[in-house]
Design a protein around this motif. Sequence first.
Motif, PDB file in Angstrom:
ATOM      1  N   SER A 152       1.702   2.930  -5.726  1.00  0.00           N
ATOM      2  CA  SER A 152       0.555   3.016  -6.637  1.00  0.00           C
ATOM      3  C   SER A 152       1.005   2.632  -8.037  1.00  0.00           C
ATOM      4  CB  SER A 152      -0.029   4.429  -6.635  1.00  0.00           C
ATOM      5  OG  SER A 152       0.964   5.384  -6.975  1.00  0.00           O
TER       6      SER A 152
ATOM      7  N   HIS B  73       0.812  -1.221   0.000  1.00  0.00           N
ATOM      8  CA  HIS B  73       0.000   0.000   0.000  1.00  0.00           C
ATOM      9  C   HIS B  73       0.845   1.270   0.000  1.00  0.00           C
ATOM     10  CE1 HIS B  73       0.315  -0.515   4.525  1.00  0.00           C
ATOM     11  NE2 HIS B  73       0.532   0.790   4.425  1.00  0.00           N
TER      12      HIS B  73
ATOM     13  N   SER C 105       5.228  -3.055 -10.321  1.00  0.00           N
ATOM     14  CA  SER C 105       3.826  -3.272  -9.948  1.00  0.00           C
ATOM     15  C   SER C 105       3.458  -4.748  -9.957  1.00  0.00           C
ATOM     16  CB  SER C 105       2.903  -2.494 -10.894  1.00  0.00           C
ATOM     17  OG  SER C 105       3.112  -2.896 -12.242  1.00  0.00           O
TER      18      SER C 105
END
Length: 435
Positions: free
Chosen positions: A267, A264, A289
């Motif tokens: 992004s 978290h 990611s």
Amino acid sequence: MKKIFKISLFAALFMSFVVVAVVFGDKSGDTAKADEGFEFVLNEKSENLPDGFLNNQFEASKITTRFFETLNEKYGTNTEDDVYTVNGICAKDYPAYFAGTFINTEGRLIVQIVEKYYSEDYREKEWYQEFAEMVQSEKFACHPVKYSYGELIEAISSVTLGDIKDELSKRGVSIVDAGINDYLNKVEIGVRNQEEYEIITDFLKSDIYSVSIVDYEPQDNIGVYAGEGVTKSSTGTYTFSVACRARRLLPGGIYSYGYLTCAHAFSGTSNVYINTGLGTNTLIGSSPSSLQKRGGKADVAFITTNSNITLYNTIYMSTTTLNANYSSSIGSVVYKRGESSGVTSGTVLDSSYATDVGGYSFTDLVKTSYYSIPGDSGGIVYSQPNSVDYAYSVGIHKGNNVSSSGSVNYSFFTKMSNDLAALQGTGTPIPVYTY
């Protein structure tokens, strides 16, 4: 003489009752001694522990870890986010007699057993022999309760992933969080107000649930604080923490090295920097990611470090080295090392905890009483025996529950085993290890 005889007889009967109570103990879970000399009282302290507590807890952790590993080997690890599992194990795969575990006030392991399987001579029972063989130990005592662990998992699944959650939502009830309390043998549910409390208690008829009104909201612990930590900015201050070093086994037997932290904090793909104290931040690597898993049972990211970065596995500002990963029972004392609040300790309150944070739903977290603040996210959660310079990883710190007044009620972390399983992926998995 007759009067004296009557008094003596009463005294003898009273003393006999006391002896029986001391020898056999009250199996309700509220009193002290059982026939094995184990206390059936949950540990709720993280400081001023009795001598030998942490060493006893270490032995208990080895037992529970072997238990979960045996079930994982037998049934496989389930990583599907739409199936509620505890330590990667489905409700149906837990033994029917098993109802959870907890750490007592001496640090020793108590195994909860469904009452229909339990008797005073339980050490002679087939299920006991099976469990002892699975965990390769008999350093535990057993205690009878009503519901199996499989039933507890099904109950928490119903209110967090299943039909009951949908029905409650239609009635205007939004559950704040839910957790399996092995000691109480219940699923604890938190709601925001009296109206929701009345609706949900009227709807849920089973005593497997315990509902309360809570004054907090779960949040992730990202923040901007000075001190040792990591950041996504080449010039900014710290925003989150790292947990421990890890490596990925790529095709061809080649290892990719890095650190684990929380997903978290990101992004998308991002560089990661550390402050060297020289006025600028130093690039240590990046987190793609594809190696960030947020939601379900995990909140973990893999930071692939550059070849010039030395990976240490000692806890910051200490000489304590992290060893293998272990599980933690309710009542266990655990420690968190995060950038903002440093080392804090607390006890495990729920063995499996579910809540929504930042728009994501999470299951099979661990709720604890240790203190945490923004900036601690991604830090290591560990357990440690007495007077040794090594510790055992149990998870990665995620966040806390903050009341309307701003005080921290509880903290929670993801289980290391779930995080590693999530990073491995599906199809052709890429194994990920701490080392």
